[in-house]
Design a protein around this motif. Structure first.
Motif, PDB file in Angstrom:
ATOM      1  N   PRO A  45       5.183 -23.837  40.211  1.00 18.19           N
ATOM      2  CA  PRO A  45       5.300 -22.770  41.216  1.00 18.19           C
ATOM      3  C   PRO A  45       5.559 -23.344  42.605  1.00 18.19           C
ATOM      4  N   GLU A  46       6.154 -22.544  43.466  1.00 18.95           N
ATOM      5  CA  GLU A  46       6.503 -22.991  44.813  1.00 18.95           C
ATOM      6  C   GLU A  46       5.286 -23.471  45.589  1.00 18.95           C
ATOM      7  N   GLU A  47       4.150 -22.819  45.381  1.00 14.50           N
ATOM      8  CA  GLU A  47       2.927 -23.196  46.088  1.00 14.50           C
ATOM      9  C   GLU A  47       2.540 -24.645  45.779  1.00 14.50           C
ATOM     10  N   VAL A  48       2.630 -25.004  44.511  1.00 17.82           N
ATOM     11  CA  VAL A  48       2.289 -26.364  44.100  1.00 17.82           C
ATOM     12  C   VAL A  48       3.301 -27.353  44.652  1.00 17.82           C
ATOM     13  N   GLY A  50       5.035 -27.098  47.294  1.00 19.52           N
ATOM     14  CA  GLY A  50       4.800 -27.229  48.725  1.00 19.52           C
ATOM     15  C   GLY A  50       3.677 -28.200  49.031  1.00 19.52           C
ATOM     16  N   LYS A  51       2.601 -28.118  48.259  1.00 16.26           N
ATOM     17  CA  LYS A  51       1.466 -29.020  48.460  1.00 16.26           C
ATOM     18  C   LYS A  51       1.834 -30.460  48.104  1.00 16.26           C
TER      19      LYS A  51
END
Length: 216
Positions: A45-48, A50-51
């Motif tokens: 996912p994009e959230e991961v 990004g991190k």
């Protein structure tokens, strides 16, 4: 008809994408060859992402559907290592080629690999070796780089990725290192070398088919 080379990769921080571009440059030097760079679908996912500080996906490299591998005359697969094996994104892509395996649509096609690892002991050879099983089950012809780049592969004056299995680079533990000129040169050579072999194999197969048709 042109020999179609598909350069298919997954890249987290852009290292493998950079190698793919150099491989294409090398393949483009062979007349009668049409090389295309593709990427496989992201599974995180994009959230991961990004991190992780992942690099943006290269929009100029379209996503390849697994079934479309059959359109290629030769395939070069690129991926980063994950504990000595290919990244899950590339594995997921190959896991989706069951239909091609059932029909053996890829059998007899040449294939090679290129990769990125974090450190010198991070899997430059094991990642390639464990990828060969995927090619074997499809009946593909593994085309290793060998030591065809000559002196460019023997130097120990600097840290450099790559092996007889294929081009490679080191990303560094934090992904901050970029491919060196020496590593990019090996990648370009792999593109030229592989494209030449794929072209010869296609020409031979075409000649055999014509001969069989004439004698039928």
């Amino acid at each position: 008809m042109a020999t179609k080379i598909y350069i298919v990769y997954y890249s987290t921080w852009g290292h493998v994408a950079a190698l793919a571009e150099e491989i294409k440059k090398g393949a483009d030097e062979v007349s009668g060859v049409e090389a295309t760079v593709w990427r496989v679908s992201e599974t995180l996912p994009e959230e991961v992402l990004g991190k992780m500080g992942a690099a943006p996906a290269r929009q100029d490299h379209p996503v390849l559907a697994p079934r479309d591998l059959a359109d290629a005359d030769g395939v070069l697969l690129g991926f980063p290592t994950r504990f000595g094996m290919m990244a899950a994104q590339m594995k997921a892509f190959l896991d989706a080629t069951g239909g091609l395996w059932q029909s053996q649509a890829l059998a007899g096609k040449p294939a090679g690999v290129f990769l990125s690892t974090g450190t010198q002991g991070g899997g430059q050879e094991t990642t390639a070796l464990t990828a060969v099983t995927q090619l074997t089950h499809h009946g593909m012809l593994f085309v290793p780089l060998g030591y065809t780049f000559g002196a460019g592969m023997f130097g120990v004056d600097e840290v450099r990725g790559g092996s007889p299995y294929g081009a490679g680079t080191f990303a560094g533990a934090d992904g901050s290192r970029t491919p060196s000129e020496a590593e990019l040169a090996i990648a370009r050579h792999q593109g030229t070398y592989f494209a030449g072999i794929a072209k010869k194999l296609k020409a031979g197969a075409t000649a055999l088919a014509a001969e069989a048709s004439a004698s039928a």
